[in-house]
Scaffold this motif. Structure first.
Motif, PDB file in Angstrom:
ATOM      1  N   GLY A  56     -12.501   6.293   3.026  1.00 46.33           N
ATOM      2  CA  GLY A  56     -11.226   6.818   3.605  1.00 46.33           C
ATOM      3  C   GLY A  56     -10.861   6.220   4.836  1.00 46.33           C
ATOM      4  N   GLY A  57     -12.093   5.325   5.233  1.00 42.70           N
ATOM      5  CA  GLY A  57     -11.803   4.419   6.574  1.00 42.70           C
ATOM      6  C   GLY A  57     -11.026   3.140   6.224  1.00 42.70           C
ATOM      7  N   LYS A  58     -10.804   2.170   7.269  1.00 43.00           N
ATOM      8  CA  LYS A  58     -10.118   1.066   7.407  1.00 43.00           C
ATOM      9  C   LYS A  58     -10.546  -0.070   6.372  1.00 43.00           C
ATOM     10  N   ASP A  59     -12.028  -0.276   6.459  1.00 43.05           N
ATOM     11  CA  ASP A  59     -12.498  -1.262   5.686  1.00 43.05           C
ATOM     12  C   ASP A  59     -12.464  -1.122   4.146  1.00 43.05           C
ATOM     13  N   SER A  60     -12.728  -0.136   3.778  1.00 41.36           N
ATOM     14  CA  SER A  60     -12.835   0.232   2.413  1.00 41.36           C
ATOM     15  C   SER A  60     -11.229   0.369   1.698  1.00 41.36           C
ATOM     16  N   LEU A  61     -10.637   0.934   2.425  1.00 44.09           N
ATOM     17  CA  LEU A  61      -9.210   0.977   1.919  1.00 44.09           C
ATOM     18  C   LEU A  61      -8.407  -0.346   2.018  1.00 44.09           C
ATOM     19  N   ALA A  62      -8.827  -1.032   2.995  1.00 42.05           N
ATOM     20  CA  ALA A  62      -8.330  -2.481   2.991  1.00 42.05           C
ATOM     21  C   ALA A  62      -8.820  -3.103   1.979  1.00 42.05           C
ATOM     22  N   LEU A  63     -10.140  -3.207   1.575  1.00 41.13           N
ATOM     23  CA  LEU A  63     -10.697  -3.866   0.585  1.00 41.13           C
ATOM     24  C   LEU A  63     -10.208  -3.503  -0.803  1.00 41.13           C
ATOM     25  N   TRP A  64      -9.777  -2.300  -1.034  1.00 39.57           N
ATOM     26  CA  TRP A  64      -9.485  -1.884  -2.343  1.00 39.57           C
ATOM     27  C   TRP A  64      -7.707  -2.386  -2.507  1.00 39.57           C
ATOM     28  N   ASP A  65      -7.114  -2.478  -1.368  1.00 39.67           N
ATOM     29  CA  ASP A  65      -5.730  -3.012  -1.553  1.00 39.67           C
ATOM     30  C   ASP A  65      -5.728  -4.468  -1.764  1.00 39.67           C
ATOM     31  N   LEU A  66      -6.707  -5.231  -1.163  1.00 40.64           N
ATOM     32  CA  LEU A  66      -6.931  -6.745  -1.125  1.00 40.64           C
ATOM     33  C   LEU A  66      -7.177  -6.923  -2.636  1.00 40.64           C
ATOM     34  N   LEU A  67      -8.178  -6.299  -3.087  1.00 37.81           N
ATOM     35  CA  LEU A  67      -8.605  -6.651  -4.447  1.00 37.81           C
ATOM     36  C   LEU A  67      -7.508  -6.579  -5.434  1.00 37.81           C
TER      37      LEU A  67
END
Ligand code: Q46
Ligand code: ZN
Ligand code: ZN
Length: 300
Positions: A56-67
């Protein structure tokens, strides 16, 4: 301040690349960093099914979005840690984001499925909460990836995280951990392949990426992080980085290029013979794995 690519007004400066970017070109910069990391380390291909652990934090959501933007087939995994309001809100951010992406979110709840949560585990073990939390995450992430038939498990560790962990391991010459701190860990029997595609993006960049892409994330830090040594290492590295931009990236990437093989080659044998845990079947050097021992101690 103008965008390096199109000369429009820039929204962010990335000092270690000596570059400023407008919103669109910043998104392209992040995509490019992740694309290069995946290809350089041969992390996975477009036919692989990827499970990304989201907090739910920035890194993991950004990663999901980027992938997803890069065209990969990626589902999310959320682990409910039971850390009061912090976990309740984190779960909501993860669910909302999964909905907006239209991708499945696998959920595992520590309390419901294993009878304890992180605060209870910390009390039962009388150790800092991060130690039971980290152990549970590792075990349950592996389990979920294998049970769901995924080819690879991805986590949102960024450059700051990896540099801080490396710093801590070097300060103590913790050779066993230095051998395992790679952006790709190959699958072994009972363990999925594990990858960290964000290692070329700093924390500040993943936060900016979420803002630019309109991704709502949990801004609060975990209230149980106190006593976590990595926070101190991050602060120390930030001081060095402010004086000399690029230090952090050089420290980490030069370790990968020049030093990591010295530790991995000394550890080819791995942690010795592994057997199936008597209780859950996961590989363990002992009779019962560390997670099952924790369940026994902490569950009520
Ligand atoms: S969630 Fe768990 Fe972290 Fe909180 S208790 Fe520590 S390890 S700080 S990433
Ligand atoms: Zn631009
Ligand atoms: Zn077990």
């Amino acid at each position: 301040m103008k965008c390096r690519v199109c000369r429009a007004p820039a929204v962010i400066d990335v000092r270690r690349h000596n570059a400023n970017f407008c919103a669109d070109h910043f998104v392209s910069h992040c995509e490019e960093q992740v694309r290069r990391t995946i290809s350089h380390f041969e992390m996975f291909g477009h036919r692989d099914r990827v499970l990304v652990a989201v907090s739910g934090g920035k890194d993991s959501l950004a990663l999901w979005d980027l992938l997803v933007r890069l065209g990969y087939e990626v589902d999310g995994l959320y682990l409910g840690l039971g850390i009061g309001n912090y976990s309740d809100a984190s779960g909501e951010y993860a669910r909302e984001f999964a909905k907006s992406l239209g991708r499945p979110l696998v959920e595992v709840d520590l309390r419901e499925e294993h009878g304890f949560d992180v605060p209870a585990a910390a009390a039962a073990t009388r150790r800092v909460p991060c130690s039971a939390c980290g152990l549970s995450k590792r075990h349950l992430f592996d389990r979920a990836a294998l049970d769901g038939g995924y080819d690879v498990l991805a986590t949102g560790h960024n450059l700051d995280d990896e540099a801080a962990v490396l710093f801590g391991n070097v300060l103590r010459w913790n050779t066993e951990y230095l051998a395992r701190q790679l952006p790709v860990l190959p699958a072994r029997s009972g363990f999925p392949r594990k990858v960290k595609p964000l290692v070329r993006l700093a924390e500040r960049e993943t936060a900016a990426y979420c803002v630019v892409r309109g991704i709502d994330y949990q801004v609060e830090e975990c209230p149980m992080a106190e006593g976590n040594r990595h926070l101190g290492y991050k602060e120390a590295l930030n001081l060095l980085e402010a004086r000399s931009p690029g230090t952090k990236a050089a420290f980490y990437s030069e370790y990968l290029d020049k030093a990591s093989h010295l530790f991995t080659s000394a550890q080819v044998e791995g942690p010795g013979q592994l057997h199936a845990c008597r209780s859950c079947g996961s590989p363990t050097p002992g009779d019962v794995c560390a997670f099952c021992r924790l369940v026994e101690k902490a569950s009520t």
